[in-house]
Design an enzyme around this catalytic site. Structure first.
Site, PDB file in Angstrom:
ATOM      1  N   GLU A  34     -17.679   0.032   4.613  1.00 46.58           N
ATOM      2  CA  GLU A  34     -16.689   0.365   5.621  1.00 46.58           C
ATOM      3  C   GLU A  34     -16.889  -0.456   6.897  1.00 46.58           C
ATOM      4  OE1 GLU A  34     -13.989   1.972   5.444  1.00 46.58           O
ATOM      5  OE2 GLU A  34     -14.277   2.733   3.410  1.00 46.58           O
ATOM      6  N   TYR A 117     -13.030   6.363  12.716  1.00 48.47           N
ATOM      7  CA  TYR A 117     -12.544   5.960  11.398  1.00 48.47           C
ATOM      8  C   TYR A 117     -13.690   5.879  10.389  1.00 48.47           C
ATOM      9  CZ  TYR A 117     -11.414   3.180   7.419  1.00 48.47           C
ATOM     10  OH  TYR A 117     -11.310   2.771   6.120  1.00 48.47           O
ATOM     11  N   ASP A 135      -6.246   4.023   8.536  1.00 48.64           N
ATOM     12  CA  ASP A 135      -6.382   2.655   9.025  1.00 48.64           C
ATOM     13  C   ASP A 135      -4.990   2.038   9.116  1.00 48.64           C
ATOM     14  OD1 ASP A 135      -5.632   2.160   6.411  1.00 48.64           O
ATOM     15  OD2 ASP A 135      -7.305   0.808   5.959  1.00 48.64           O
ATOM     16  N   CYS A 197       8.152  -3.332  -3.090  1.00 50.99           N
ATOM     17  CA  CYS A 197       8.736  -1.992  -3.205  1.00 50.99           C
ATOM     18  C   CYS A 197       8.998  -1.537  -4.640  1.00 50.99           C
ATOM     19  CB  CYS A 197      10.017  -1.915  -2.382  1.00 50.99           C
ATOM     20  SG  CYS A 197       9.736  -2.065  -0.592  1.00 50.99           S
ATOM     21  N   CYS A 200       6.086   0.299  -6.077  1.00 50.42           N
ATOM     22  CA  CYS A 200       5.533   1.408  -5.306  1.00 50.42           C
ATOM     23  C   CYS A 200       5.892   2.753  -5.932  1.00 50.42           C
ATOM     24  CB  CYS A 200       6.056   1.354  -3.869  1.00 50.42           C
ATOM     25  SG  CYS A 200       5.407   2.674  -2.811  1.00 50.42           S
ATOM     26  N   CYS A 206      11.068   6.779  -0.570  1.00 51.55           N
ATOM     27  CA  CYS A 206      10.640   6.157   0.682  1.00 51.55           C
ATOM     28  C   CYS A 206      11.774   6.130   1.690  1.00 51.55           C
ATOM     29  CB  CYS A 206      10.141   4.736   0.419  1.00 51.55           C
ATOM     30  SG  CYS A 206       9.740   3.803   1.917  1.00 51.55           S
TER      31      CYS A 206
END
Length: 300
Positions: A34, A117, A135, A197, A200, A206
């Site tokens: 991370e 975070y 994030d 897209c 997705c 969406c």
């Protein structure tokens, strides 16, 4: 089916095989990944993470070495202060937690160099807890799929954390799975410039896509320039110091960059940041942080 369910199903089929996601990865391995992934592409982090974990598989291993070794190992990964923070974090883990990464969010936040975070990410991905991990990628996915906005703001806000928390399933382990799934979607499908897209799992619902996928109305954020900046000069100076076997005279550093004013500013910044130490009454020799106290340096 909820967005989280759809994301998890997609992730289970399409997740990238990244070494820190594999079974058996320790919480320390997750924490290191991370920190390394901040502002750095996965393709550059992967070999650096593997080398780091081979050399320092536990916090205690890293805590035994000075910060200079962490800086050397960091190489050209960028933003080398992260290496120093990881070394300081390792020392704190040994002193406060017996060399183990704690699973408590408050204790994670108290570690040096660990922000909101990173603490949430470690608690979620290493320990399977339920926390909103937000994030840039997650904010973009939520902004598009839920709010119908083409992009999110420049920084994470309390509203972003609330919006993500509302999407997480109640069960902690499944919530953790949803968190990594949303993050992966933003990284490889719902990208900033060329979203894919049709691939997705949110394509049918969406809000941004259903509204015609409008472009951002504000100015487009441009990638930060690197060539010719102080960051580049700092990197060149550190490269010399990383490969040196003893103190480096100022004259040797002078040859890495022609602009004397910029070079001096970059070197002064490295000293101020604690990455480099100046030696001698005239501060005419330099070493990486932690090397000034080493016997092999003192003898030179």
């Amino acid at each position: 089916m909820t967005l989280a369910d759809d994301a998890i199903q997609w992730y289970d089929r399409n997740a990238r095989d990244l070494p820190w996601r594999r079974p058996g990865t320790t919480p320390w391995g997750v924490l290191v990944s991370e920190v390394m992934l901040q502002q750095t592409p996965v393709v550059r982090v992967t070999p650096a993470w593997q080398a780091w974990m081979t050399r320092w598989p536990t916090p205690a291993d890293l805590a035994q070495d000075p910060p200079s070794e962490a800086i050397r190992m960091w190489g050209r990964l960028g933003y080398p202060r992260r290496a120093m923070r990881l070394q300081a974090c390792a020392v704190a883990l040994v002193e406060r937690h017996g060399g183990r990464v704690p699973d408590d969010l408050t204790e994670l936040l108290a570690l040096p160099g660990i922000g909101t975070y990173t603490a949430r990410a470690v608690a979620t991905f290493a320990f399977g807890q339920r926390h909103p991990v937000v994030d840039t990628n997650v904010r973009r996915v939520v902004a598009r799929a839920v709010a119908g906005e083409p992009d999110a703001g420049a920084a994470t806000t309390a509203a972003d954390l609330t919006a993500m928390a509302e999407l997480l399933p109640p069960a902690p382990e499944r919530a953790a799975r949803a968190s990594i799934a949303f993050m992966e979607l933003g990284a490889v499908v719902c990208t900033a410039r060329s979203p894919r897209c049709p691939e997705c799992p949110f394509a049918a619902v969406c809000a941004w896509r259903l509204s015609g996928a409008p472009a951002p109305s504000g100015p487009t954020r441009r990638p930060q320039r690197y060539a010719g900046t102080d960051r580049q000069v700092r990197g060149l100076l550190l490269e010399v110091l990383r490969h040196a076997t003893g103190p480096v005279p100022r004259q040797r550093l002078d040859v890495v960059w022609a602009d004397e004013v910029q070079r001096a500013r970059a070197l002064s910044g490295l000293v101020d940041d604690g990455l480099v130490e100046a030696l001698g009454s005239d501060a005419d020799r330099f070493v990486l942080a932690g090397d000034a106290d080493r016997a092999d340096v003192q003898q030179l």
